[in-house]
Design a protein around this motif. Structure first.
Motif, PDB file in Angstrom:
ATOM      1  N   THR A 106       0.801  -1.218   0.000  1.00  0.00           N
ATOM      2  CA  THR A 106       0.000   0.000   0.000  1.00  0.00           C
ATOM      3  C   THR A 106       0.830   1.263   0.000  1.00  0.00           C
ATOM      4  O   THR A 106       0.269   2.354   0.020  1.00  0.00           O
ATOM      5  CB  THR A 106      -0.939   0.009   1.224  1.00  0.00           C
ATOM      6  N   GLY A 107       2.149   1.148  -0.021  1.00  0.00           N
ATOM      7  CA  GLY A 107       3.018   2.314  -0.109  1.00  0.00           C
ATOM      8  C   GLY A 107       3.586   2.790   1.211  1.00  0.00           C
ATOM      9  O   GLY A 107       4.217   3.853   1.257  1.00  0.00           O
ATOM     10  N   TYR A 108       3.407   2.048   2.301  1.00  0.00           N
ATOM     11  CA  TYR A 108       3.916   2.471   3.612  1.00  0.00           C
ATOM     12  C   TYR A 108       5.372   2.054   3.790  1.00  0.00           C
ATOM     13  O   TYR A 108       5.782   0.970   3.371  1.00  0.00           O
ATOM     14  CB  TYR A 108       3.071   1.881   4.741  1.00  0.00           C
ATOM     15  N   ILE A 109       6.129   2.918   4.452  1.00  0.00           N
ATOM     16  CA  ILE A 109       7.532   2.672   4.792  1.00  0.00           C
ATOM     17  C   ILE A 109       7.620   2.574   6.306  1.00  0.00           C
ATOM     18  O   ILE A 109       7.125   3.460   7.020  1.00  0.00           O
ATOM     19  CB  ILE A 109       8.442   3.798   4.274  1.00  0.00           C
ATOM     20  N   VAL A 169       8.065 -19.907  19.546  1.00  0.00           N
ATOM     21  CA  VAL A 169       8.264 -18.840  18.565  1.00  0.00           C
ATOM     22  C   VAL A 169       7.856 -17.513  19.203  1.00  0.00           C
ATOM     23  O   VAL A 169       6.741 -17.392  19.741  1.00  0.00           O
ATOM     24  CB  VAL A 169       7.438 -19.080  17.286  1.00  0.00           C
ATOM     25  N   SER A 170       8.743 -16.555  19.158  1.00  0.00           N
ATOM     26  CA  SER A 170       8.463 -15.245  19.746  1.00  0.00           C
ATOM     27  C   SER A 170       7.537 -14.456  18.828  1.00  0.00           C
ATOM     28  O   SER A 170       7.747 -14.385  17.610  1.00  0.00           O
ATOM     29  CB  SER A 170       9.765 -14.475  19.959  1.00  0.00           C
ATOM     30  N   LEU A 171       6.510 -13.841  19.429  1.00  0.00           N
ATOM     31  CA  LEU A 171       5.571 -12.995  18.692  1.00  0.00           C
ATOM     32  C   LEU A 171       5.759 -11.521  19.005  1.00  0.00           C
ATOM     33  O   LEU A 171       4.995 -10.687  18.513  1.00  0.00           O
ATOM     34  CB  LEU A 171       4.127 -13.397  19.020  1.00  0.00           C
ATOM     35  N   THR A 172       6.743 -11.195  19.824  1.00  0.00           N
ATOM     36  CA  THR A 172       6.997  -9.795  20.181  1.00  0.00           C
ATOM     37  C   THR A 172       7.719  -9.102  19.042  1.00  0.00           C
ATOM     38  O   THR A 172       8.799  -9.528  18.636  1.00  0.00           O
ATOM     39  CB  THR A 172       7.831  -9.716  21.459  1.00  0.00           C
ATOM     40  N   PRO A 173       7.153  -8.050  18.487  1.00  0.00           N
ATOM     41  CA  PRO A 173       7.825  -7.379  17.377  1.00  0.00           C
ATOM     42  C   PRO A 173       8.974  -6.516  17.868  1.00  0.00           C
ATOM     43  O   PRO A 173       9.006  -6.100  19.040  1.00  0.00           O
ATOM     44  CB  PRO A 173       6.706  -6.519  16.772  1.00  0.00           C
ATOM     45  N   PRO A 174       9.923  -6.204  17.033  1.00  0.00           N
ATOM     46  CA  PRO A 174      10.967  -5.249  17.407  1.00  0.00           C
ATOM     47  C   PRO A 174      10.379  -3.852  17.533  1.00  0.00           C
ATOM     48  O   PRO A 174       9.280  -3.581  17.039  1.00  0.00           O
ATOM     49  CB  PRO A 174      11.972  -5.350  16.246  1.00  0.00           C
ATOM     50  N   PRO A 175      11.054  -2.940  18.212  1.00  0.00           N
ATOM     51  CA  PRO A 175      10.521  -1.571  18.356  1.00  0.00           C
ATOM     52  C   PRO A 175      10.314  -0.909  16.988  1.00  0.00           C
ATOM     53  O   PRO A 175      11.214  -0.906  16.147  1.00  0.00           O
ATOM     54  CB  PRO A 175      11.599  -0.849  19.173  1.00  0.00           C
ATOM     55  N   LEU A 176       9.103  -0.378  16.788  1.00  0.00           N
ATOM     56  CA  LEU A 176       8.787   0.346  15.557  1.00  0.00           C
ATOM     57  C   LEU A 176       9.240   1.792  15.719  1.00  0.00           C
ATOM     58  O   LEU A 176       8.703   2.533  16.539  1.00  0.00           O
ATOM     59  CB  LEU A 176       7.290   0.267  15.273  1.00  0.00           C
ATOM     60  N   LEU A 177      10.241   2.194  14.947  1.00  0.00           N
ATOM     61  CA  LEU A 177      10.821   3.526  15.080  1.00  0.00           C
ATOM     62  C   LEU A 177       9.997   4.589  14.367  1.00  0.00           C
ATOM     63  O   LEU A 177       9.820   5.688  14.883  1.00  0.00           O
ATOM     64  CB  LEU A 177      12.256   3.526  14.531  1.00  0.00           C
ATOM     65  N   SER A 178       9.512   4.267  13.177  1.00  0.00           N
ATOM     66  CA  SER A 178       8.776   5.271  12.402  1.00  0.00           C
ATOM     67  C   SER A 178       7.953   4.574  11.332  1.00  0.00           C
ATOM     68  O   SER A 178       8.267   3.440  10.928  1.00  0.00           O
ATOM     69  CB  SER A 178       9.734   6.280  11.747  1.00  0.00           C
ATOM     70  N   SER A 179       6.919   5.266  10.883  1.00  0.00           N
ATOM     71  CA  SER A 179       6.052   4.733   9.832  1.00  0.00           C
ATOM     72  C   SER A 179       5.399   5.896   9.122  1.00  0.00           C
ATOM     73  O   SER A 179       4.874   6.807   9.761  1.00  0.00           O
ATOM     74  CB  SER A 179       5.000   3.791  10.427  1.00  0.00           C
ATOM     75  N   TRP A 180       5.433   5.877   7.800  1.00  0.00           N
ATOM     76  CA  TRP A 180       4.751   6.891   7.006  1.00  0.00           C
ATOM     77  C   TRP A 180       4.480   6.328   5.621  1.00  0.00           C
ATOM     78  O   TRP A 180       5.085   5.344   5.206  1.00  0.00           O
ATOM     79  CB  TRP A 180       5.566   8.184   6.910  1.00  0.00           C
ATOM     80  N   ARG A 181       3.547   6.942   4.947  1.00  0.00           N
ATOM     81  CA  ARG A 181       3.187   6.505   3.606  1.00  0.00           C
ATOM     82  C   ARG A 181       3.973   7.328   2.592  1.00  0.00           C
ATOM     83  O   ARG A 181       3.831   8.542   2.521  1.00  0.00           O
ATOM     84  CB  ARG A 181       1.685   6.657   3.363  1.00  0.00           C
ATOM     85  N   GLY A 182       4.775   6.646   1.786  1.00  0.00           N
ATOM     86  CA  GLY A 182       5.607   7.328   0.811  1.00  0.00           C
ATOM     87  C   GLY A 182       5.084   7.286  -0.598  1.00  0.00           C
ATOM     88  O   GLY A 182       5.488   8.104  -1.430  1.00  0.00           O
ATOM     89  N   HIS A 183       4.184   6.355  -0.901  1.00  0.00           N
ATOM     90  CA  HIS A 183       3.629   6.210  -2.243  1.00  0.00           C
ATOM     91  C   HIS A 183       2.175   5.767  -2.116  1.00  0.00           C
ATOM     92  O   HIS A 183       1.749   5.244  -1.080  1.00  0.00           O
ATOM     93  CB  HIS A 183       4.417   5.191  -3.074  1.00  0.00           C
ATOM     94  N   LEU A 184       1.430   5.977  -3.193  1.00  0.00           N
ATOM     95  CA  LEU A 184       0.033   5.562  -3.207  1.00  0.00           C
ATOM     96  C   LEU A 184      -0.115   4.110  -3.632  1.00  0.00           C
ATOM     97  O   LEU A 184      -1.148   3.493  -3.364  1.00  0.00           O
ATOM     98  CB  LEU A 184      -0.788   6.453  -4.149  1.00  0.00           C
ATOM     99  N   LYS A 185       0.886   3.562  -4.304  1.00  0.00           N
ATOM    100  CA  LYS A 185       0.859   2.168  -4.721  1.00  0.00           C
ATOM    101  C   LYS A 185       2.015   1.421  -4.069  1.00  0.00           C
ATOM    102  O   LYS A 185       2.822   2.004  -3.345  1.00  0.00           O
ATOM    103  CB  LYS A 185       0.916   2.058  -6.248  1.00  0.00           C
ATOM    104  N   GLY A 186       2.079   0.134  -4.362  1.00  0.00           N
ATOM    105  CA  GLY A 186       3.051  -0.713  -3.698  1.00  0.00           C
ATOM    106  C   GLY A 186       4.494  -0.311  -3.965  1.00  0.00           C
ATOM    107  O   GLY A 186       4.851   0.141  -5.050  1.00  0.00           O
TER     108      GLY A 186
END
Length: 983
Positions: free
Chosen positions: A661-664, A722-739
């Motif tokens: 969906t274009g998210y980084i 199996v560990s289900l704990t995600p690593p720390p999410l530092l940042s997230s933003w949408r950079g494009h409208l498509k994949g």
């Protein structure tokens, strides 16, 4: 002067009667060749090309027009090289070109005007060359381009007093727009040359330049006195008049113009350059047109040696960009014959050559600085290439052939050696990555992940998250179709060596003989015999004997029975089987990307392999024989989203993911699934020069509903935790409208390069700040003031609060205000709901209150009226003159405001005005004197009406004859009871 963009040439004509062509692909503009033998000075030129066909037209001072046509300009060039002697700085004689007999070129010269040409242009919609001059008889001429050298040339002449100085053509409306010395803008039908369909007057001097914009229905004309006028194409009326005093470009007339219809921008030139920016109605369309590539991207790479970004798209075009400025350095076509999609790219070891893989299976080596093709590798199959890696002078290739093969990188005069490894994938290979120069991993559509030993070419372990969390045995796949095709081709006396490979690993190094491990391509190399299925099975490429999956006796017997059947018998026995649930589940289990963490060593409690599946999860694997799946986490915001690409920094501190969906997203993986059973003895603590996660600002942290939530921390599958704990999410933003199809971290400048299916390649900082889109505005890395001051329109339109907070560096206050307004409105709505419920409860409680129940409703109403009349208006100091302050109350519900606004980006907040109920109007009493006067006036009007009615009564006139004399008698009518009249 004119630019031949697809040839990287610049044509310049001067008074020397030569047209010189300069190479503009490099930093130096060196002359390549020149046209000579022209009879007159060339004053106008035009070049048109659709990528294959090209038309170069020139007009001289004598009125002659010369046209040079190439059927395939990229393959054969613009001019016929066989008509002249080539050499360094060659001079091409025009008379020799006019004697052309080649079927790939067409040249002709015609005398059209008796005066020098003012403009020339090829119109592909009309298949004609249009020219104009200041002559009455040949004001404008349309010359039809013949289909062959022997065909007749047809000319259509337009006659106009004082001639035509400029023209433009609109293919949407099929009209010609002209201007000249008579100061009139005319519109012509190209098939009617005797008169214009309409004309527009307003200029006071000769019209020298004219442009038409069909999308806006507008015409722009420029006169000699620098007067710019905008006309409506349908109403033929002047919409805007820009006087010459508003165009401060010296006293000289405008010599050249350029109009960009997409951005509605007009560029004027004297010895100065001026730019007029027009209003753009559909801004989204403009930004959609201004993309890095014309087709969706497949990948983008960063070259550390040249500080350049190399991107490839679906129509086979490779572009080279300067990362520090965003300037396009080079562009070339990887498939000159026809546009073939580039599906994979990589650099060689020194990063001086580019290796491209295409959808048709072709592999080519390029000098990406000048677009020169250096080598073409032999095509072993025509399946799509999805992965290319350069390791130890070898080019490893994988794709939809389900196999891994490599080519030896040799010099031009040496034989090309290649080898195809055994097949362990039953479905198409989607991704490939290497861990140093020892291990290689491939991931397929079915979810299988195969780890290979690069030196031996053997598969030593397999993973599949849908089957098990532990390492699995590699399953050898025997391609029966290859043997079937070999049997058929052998019976016909022919054999295609690309259908098979001798994958035996115990026969020594590769030579030209049949016992070679690989296959050598060279003159006179005989094709070796195909191995039998039993030999191919015995030569399984497993590094350890215990990893080979043994077949049962029944399976071997079935295999031998299957080998004895002919292809026709097997075809007849085959019946269409219904699609199983396992087949339907494969798209969700497909592994989109596989990524090695190069700084980690193999151990049972450390994950060195990350894979992303179509279900949106990232899996962390330990490829040790005692390891397996150590952890997994969901790396997308919504259902149905897949992680399409992943990348890390050189120290493996941070994981960068891009989804469909274009998210980084940026993740801190420095300690993720690393030594999960505790620190090992003797291991030194990690030392990093720069801790990259600390460079991410706090405002980039994801908050609110998009925050990653984990219900449970671990899960146990068949005794394996199996560990289900995600690593720390530092940042997230949408950079494009498509994949996003490619994402790469630039270590030196701490930048992120992303390529997407929306045809754009964009550059970001590690903190998420937008630097620019390649192919649009330029920038200077390191100078924040040189960055584009506007965010992309598509992101501003659909960006979430988290995205805009990251892109605006957390400094835009209006989002905080909007958030507070929304929270306030929500609280008000909750309070209003609570008050409404309280009022309903109060109405139920009031009748039951004993203090109120003892009074009747009439008594309560009388008490209220008494207070309204006396108690409310009484004051001990001011008396009856006291007026209590009226407090206005807002209505219980806001009014329904129907407001229409064009901008959807601003938050509209409305507030109703305070109001009170309307009071009845009390008429003042009428004085007695005024009443008498009104009565007299009314009586007089009645008397006058009666008199008028009496006068209107008709008289009965009777005529009688008495001795030739006429006597007139008037007898009044008397009405009797019976209704008769008596005279």
């Amino acid at each position: 002067m004119i630019c031949l963009s697809n040839l990287n040439l610049l044509a310049i004509a001067s008074t020397g009667r030569d047209v010189e062509f300069y190479d503009i692909s490099a930093s130096k503009c060196d002359i390549v060749f020149s046209l000579t033998g022209l009879e007159g000075y060339v004053v106008v030129m035009d070049y048109w090309s659709d990528g294959t066909k090209a038309v170069f037209s020139i007009g001289d001072i004598e009125g002659y027009v010369s046209v040079f046509i190439s059927s395939d300009v990229l393959q054969y060039g613009l001019f016929n090289s066989g008509a002249f002697k080539s050499g360094g700085n060659c001079r091409i004689p025009v008379p020799a070109l006019l004697k052309n007999t080649s079927k790939y070129f067409l040249c002709f010269k015609v005398a059209l005007h008796n005066n020098w040409c003012h403009q020339i242009r090829f119109l592909p919609e009309l298949n004609a060359v249009a020219t104009c001059c200041a002559s009455d008889q040949t004001s404008m001429v349309l010359t039809t381009v013949p289909h062959s050298q022997k065909a007749k040339i047809h000319n259509s002449f337009f006659q106009l007093r004082k001639g035509i100085l400029c023209f433009d053509y609109s293919p949407e409306f099929n009209i010609l727009v002209t201007g000249g010395f008579d100061r009139i803008v005319r519109i012509w039908n190209p098939y009617v040359n005797n008169c214009a369909t309409s004309q527009m007057k307003g200029h006071s001097t000769a019209i020298t330049h004219i442009m038409v914009n069909s999308s806006d229905n507008k015409i722009i004309s420029i006169s000699k006195d620098k007067n710019v006028r905008v006309w409506d194409l349908q109403d033929c009326a002047c919409l805007q008049n820009i006087h010459s005093r508003n165009v401060t470009m010296s006293r000289f007339p405008i010599s050249s113009v350029h109009y960009n219809r997409d951005t509605n921008t007009l560029v004027l030139a004297t010895f100065l350059i001026g730019v007029l920016h027009g209003v753009v109605d559909d801004v989204d369309t403009v930004h959609k047109l201004q993309t890095s590539h014309e087709q969706p991207l497949c990948t983008a790479l960063y070259n550390t040696n040249f500080k350049q970004v190399v991107s490839g798209c679906h129509n086979g075009v490779v572009s080279v960009w300067e990362i520090l400025t965003g300037e396009k350095i080079m562009q070339f076509q990887t498939s000159p014959e026809k546009a073939v999609e580039v599906t994979a790219m990589t650099f060689d070891g020194p990063k001086r050559r580019l290796i491209t893989g295409s959808k048709d299976g072709s592999l080519r080596l390029w000098n990406f600085n000048n677009g020169a093709l250096l080598a073409t590798l032999p095509i072993l199959n025509d399946n799509e290439v999805t992965g290319v890696i350069y390791i130890n002078q070898r080019i490893y290739v994988s794709g939809w052939s389900k196999r891994v093969m490599w080519y030896l990188d040799v010099k031009e005069d040496m034989e090309m050696e290649y080898r195809i490894w055994n097949q362990y994938h039953a479905e198409d290979i989607y991704s490939m990555h290497a861990h140093g120069n020892k291990m290689l991993v491939t991931a397929s559509y079915s979810g299988d992940i195969i780890v290979w030993n690069i030196d031996s070419g053997r598969a030593f372990c397999r993973f599949n998250a849908s089957e098990s969390s532990r390492p699995l045995l590699p399953n050898r796949v025997i391609d029966r179709s290859a043997f079937d095709r070999f049997e058929v081709s052998e019976s016909k006396g022919s054999f295609d060596e690309s259908e098979w490979t001798d994958s035996s690993e115990d026969r020594g190094e590769a030579t030209v003989s049949q016992s070679s491990q690989g296959v050598s391509v060279g003159p006179g190399a005989p094709p070796p015999h195909p191995p039998s299925p039993q030999e191919d099975k015995d030569s399984s490429c497993s590094s350890t004997p215990e990893m080979i999956q043994e077949e049962s006796g029944a399976e071997k017997e079935n295999e031998r029975t299957h080998q004895k059947k002919s292809p026709k018998q097997r075809h007849k026995s085959g019946k269409p089987q219904p699609i199983s649930a396992k087949e339907l589940e494969k798209p969700r289990l497909a592994v989109e990307k596989a990524l090695f963490l190069g700084t980690r060593e193999r151990s049972p409690d450390t994950a060195i392999l990350l894979t992303s599946a179509a279900d949106g999860y990232v899996y962390a694997w330990s490829i040790h024989h005692l390891g397996g799946l150590l952890g997994k986490f969901r790396a997308v915001h919504s259902e149905g989203t897949a992680i399409s690409t992943m990348s890390t920094d050189l120290q493996d501190q941070m994981l960068l993911t891009g989804d469909s969906t274009g998210y980084i997203m940026l993740w801190d993986i420095e300690r993720y699934c690393f030594c999960m059973q505790g620190e090992r003895e003797g291991m030194a603590p990690l030392e990093k020069a720069v801790h990259l996660p600390s460079l991410i600002p706090r405002y980039c942290k994801v908050t609110g509903p998009r925050r990653m939530k984990v219900e449970k921390r671990t899960e146990v599958v068949d005794g394996w935790s199996v560990s289900l704990t995600p690593p720390p999410l530092l940042s997230s933003w949408r950079g494009h409208l498509k994949g996003i199809v490619s994402l790469e971290y630039v270590e030196r400048f701490r930048l992120i390069v992303t390529a997407s299916l929306d045809c754009n390649v964009r550059l970001w900082t590690i903190a998420g700040s937008y630097i620019g889109t390649f192919g649009q505005a330029q920038w200077r890395v390191g100078d924040h003031h040189a960055f584009p001051w506007e965010l992309p329109m598509d992101l501003r339109r659909v960006g979430s609060c988290q995205t805009l907070k990251v892109l605006n560096q957390g400094t835009q206050p209006h989002w905080n205000c909007a958030k507070r307004i929304l929270e306030t409105l929500t609280q008000q709505k909750l309070r209003h709901t609570a008050m409404a419920s309280t009022a309903s409860d109060l109405q139920e409680l009031v009748p039951a209150d004993p203090r109120i129940a003892q009074y009747s409703n009439d008594q309560i109403e009388e008490t209220w009226q008494h207070w309204q009349e006396k108690g409310k208006q009484t004051s001990a100091i001011l008396g009856l003159a006291y007026k209590q302050k009226v407090r206005h109350h807002l209505p219980s519900c806001p009014p329904d405001l129907q407001v229409s606004f064009s901008s959807r980006e601003q938050l509209r907040v409305y507030k109703s005005m305070p109001c009170t109920s309307l009071l009845p109007i009390i008429q003042p009493p009428v004085p007695e004197l005024l009443k008498e006067q009104q009565q007299k006036t009314q009586d007089g009007a009645d008397m006058l009406g009666k008199q008028k009615r009496n006068n209107k009564r008709g008289a009965h006139v009777r005529f009688s004859s008495n001795k030739g004399a006429r006597r007139k008698s008037i007898a009044p009518k008397q009405q009797t009871r019976g209704g008769s009249s008596i005279a």
